[in-house]
Scaffold this active site. Sequence first.
Site, PDB file in Angstrom:
ATOM      1  N   GLY A   1      -8.967  -4.797  -8.137  1.00 15.81           N
ATOM      2  CA  GLY A   1      -7.775  -4.322  -7.458  1.00 15.81           C
ATOM      3  C   GLY A   1      -7.999  -2.976  -6.794  1.00 15.81           C
ATOM      4  O   GLY A   1      -9.135  -2.570  -6.556  1.00 15.81           O
ATOM      5  N   CYS A   2      -6.920  -2.284  -6.495  1.00 12.70           N
ATOM      6  CA  CYS A   2      -6.997  -1.007  -5.783  1.00 12.70           C
ATOM      7  C   CYS A   2      -8.003  -0.067  -6.433  1.00 12.70           C
ATOM      8  O   CYS A   2      -7.942   0.198  -7.635  1.00 12.70           O
ATOM      9  CB  CYS A   2      -5.621  -0.353  -5.764  1.00 12.70           C
ATOM     10  SG  CYS A   2      -5.600   1.267  -4.976  1.00 12.70           S
ATOM     11  N   PHE A   3      -8.932   0.435  -5.636  1.00 14.24           N
ATOM     12  CA  PHE A   3     -10.000   1.257  -6.214  1.00 14.24           C
ATOM     13  C   PHE A   3      -9.539   2.621  -6.682  1.00 14.24           C
ATOM     14  O   PHE A   3     -10.235   3.282  -7.434  1.00 14.24           O
ATOM     15  CB  PHE A   3     -11.193   1.394  -5.265  1.00 14.24           C
ATOM     16  CG  PHE A   3     -10.891   1.627  -3.806  1.00 14.24           C
ATOM     17  CD1 PHE A   3      -9.831   2.404  -3.372  1.00 14.24           C
ATOM     18  CD2 PHE A   3     -11.715   1.059  -2.838  1.00 14.24           C
ATOM     19  CE1 PHE A   3      -9.586   2.618  -2.027  1.00 14.24           C
ATOM     20  CE2 PHE A   3     -11.489   1.268  -1.485  1.00 14.24           C
ATOM     21  CZ  PHE A   3     -10.417   2.043  -1.075  1.00 14.24           C
ATOM     22  N   TRP A   4      -8.351   3.059  -6.274  1.00 13.85           N
ATOM     23  CA  TRP A   4      -7.862   4.350  -6.758  1.00 13.85           C
ATOM     24  C   TRP A   4      -7.760   4.345  -8.277  1.00 13.85           C
ATOM     25  O   TRP A   4      -8.228   5.260  -8.950  1.00 13.85           O
ATOM     26  CB  TRP A   4      -6.485   4.656  -6.166  1.00 13.85           C
ATOM     27  CG  TRP A   4      -6.451   4.918  -4.705  1.00 13.85           C
ATOM     28  CD1 TRP A   4      -7.524   5.075  -3.852  1.00 13.85           C
ATOM     29  CD2 TRP A   4      -5.284   5.044  -3.899  1.00 13.85           C
ATOM     30  NE1 TRP A   4      -7.080   5.284  -2.585  1.00 13.85           N
ATOM     31  CE2 TRP A   4      -5.718   5.284  -2.567  1.00 13.85           C
ATOM     32  CE3 TRP A   4      -3.926   4.974  -4.170  1.00 13.85           C
ATOM     33  CZ2 TRP A   4      -4.811   5.456  -1.513  1.00 13.85           C
ATOM     34  CZ3 TRP A   4      -3.027   5.148  -3.123  1.00 13.85           C
ATOM     35  CH2 TRP A   4      -3.469   5.387  -1.809  1.00 13.85           C
TER      36      TRP A   4
ATOM     37  N   ARG B   1       0.812  -1.195   0.000  1.00 11.71           N
ATOM     38  CA  ARG B   1       0.000   0.000   0.000  1.00 11.71           C
ATOM     39  C   ARG B   1       0.850   1.251   0.000  1.00 11.71           C
ATOM     40  O   ARG B   1       1.919   1.288   0.605  1.00 11.71           O
ATOM     41  CB  ARG B   1      -0.926   0.004   1.222  1.00 11.71           C
ATOM     42  CG  ARG B   1      -2.249  -0.670   0.989  1.00 11.71           C
ATOM     43  CD  ARG B   1      -2.800  -0.305  -0.324  1.00 11.71           C
ATOM     44  NE  ARG B   1      -4.236  -0.285  -0.281  1.00 11.71           N
ATOM     45  CZ  ARG B   1      -4.968   0.112  -1.279  1.00 11.71           C
ATOM     46  NH1 ARG B   1      -4.408   0.492  -2.377  1.00 11.71           N
ATOM     47  NH2 ARG B   1      -6.264   0.120  -1.185  1.00 11.71           N
TER      48      ARG B   1
END
Length: 232
Positions: free
Chosen positions: A65-68, A9
């Site tokens: 995957g990562c929502f960003w 992260r």
Amino acid sequence: MERPVSRVRPFLFAAAISGALAAGGVMLLSDPAPLIAAPPAAITLPEPPVEKPATGDQVAVLAGGCFWGMEGLFEHVKGVKSVTSGYAGGTAETANYPAVSSEKTGHAEAVRIVYDPAQIRYGTLLKVFFAAAHDPTQVNRQYPDTGPSYRSAIFPQNAAQKAVAAAYIAAIDKSGAFAKPVATRIETGAFYPAEAYHQNFMRRNPDHGYIVRWDKPKLAAFKARFAGLYRN
């Protein structure tokens, strides 16, 4: 805030990644993953299944995957009216970042997409999802991030969406577009918006180390491959 090492992260590792890249070095991960940020450009997917026209604003919930990065890409798709980062597939009580990071809540990081079906079909959103937004062959991970919260999943909002998603996954596998089978799961579950600091993260933090390394290349690939769908 501490998080499991398997979740690469940005709060813990962005500086290390950026520093290693700036120095020409290599960032080694405890759980090796291909250091690429987008599905290979050579992949050509079949067209999505024909679907019945819908009227009025519609909602799609996708996990990749990562929502960003998912949010940052889909907000550039023509016909999309809004994108919200959040958690899907678990309960309201544990729909928060620290809990989801434990990988014990059953949630997937996901995005809720409100779109105009007169401008873009659900199947077309799925094509972008499979071809540009993430790698649908990875199981319980996306690139540097590992764990079931990073799984590839579709949360249909009605029976018609479920039918389109199932048929499209079958068609993609039959086409042999990917070297591995599509790992995307079709699931049920409510969507819970993520914390405010996660919303619009890519727009607010374009130079963040994680965004630069993993998400900007995917957005650039989407713009190049789907120029007719891209909007600023």
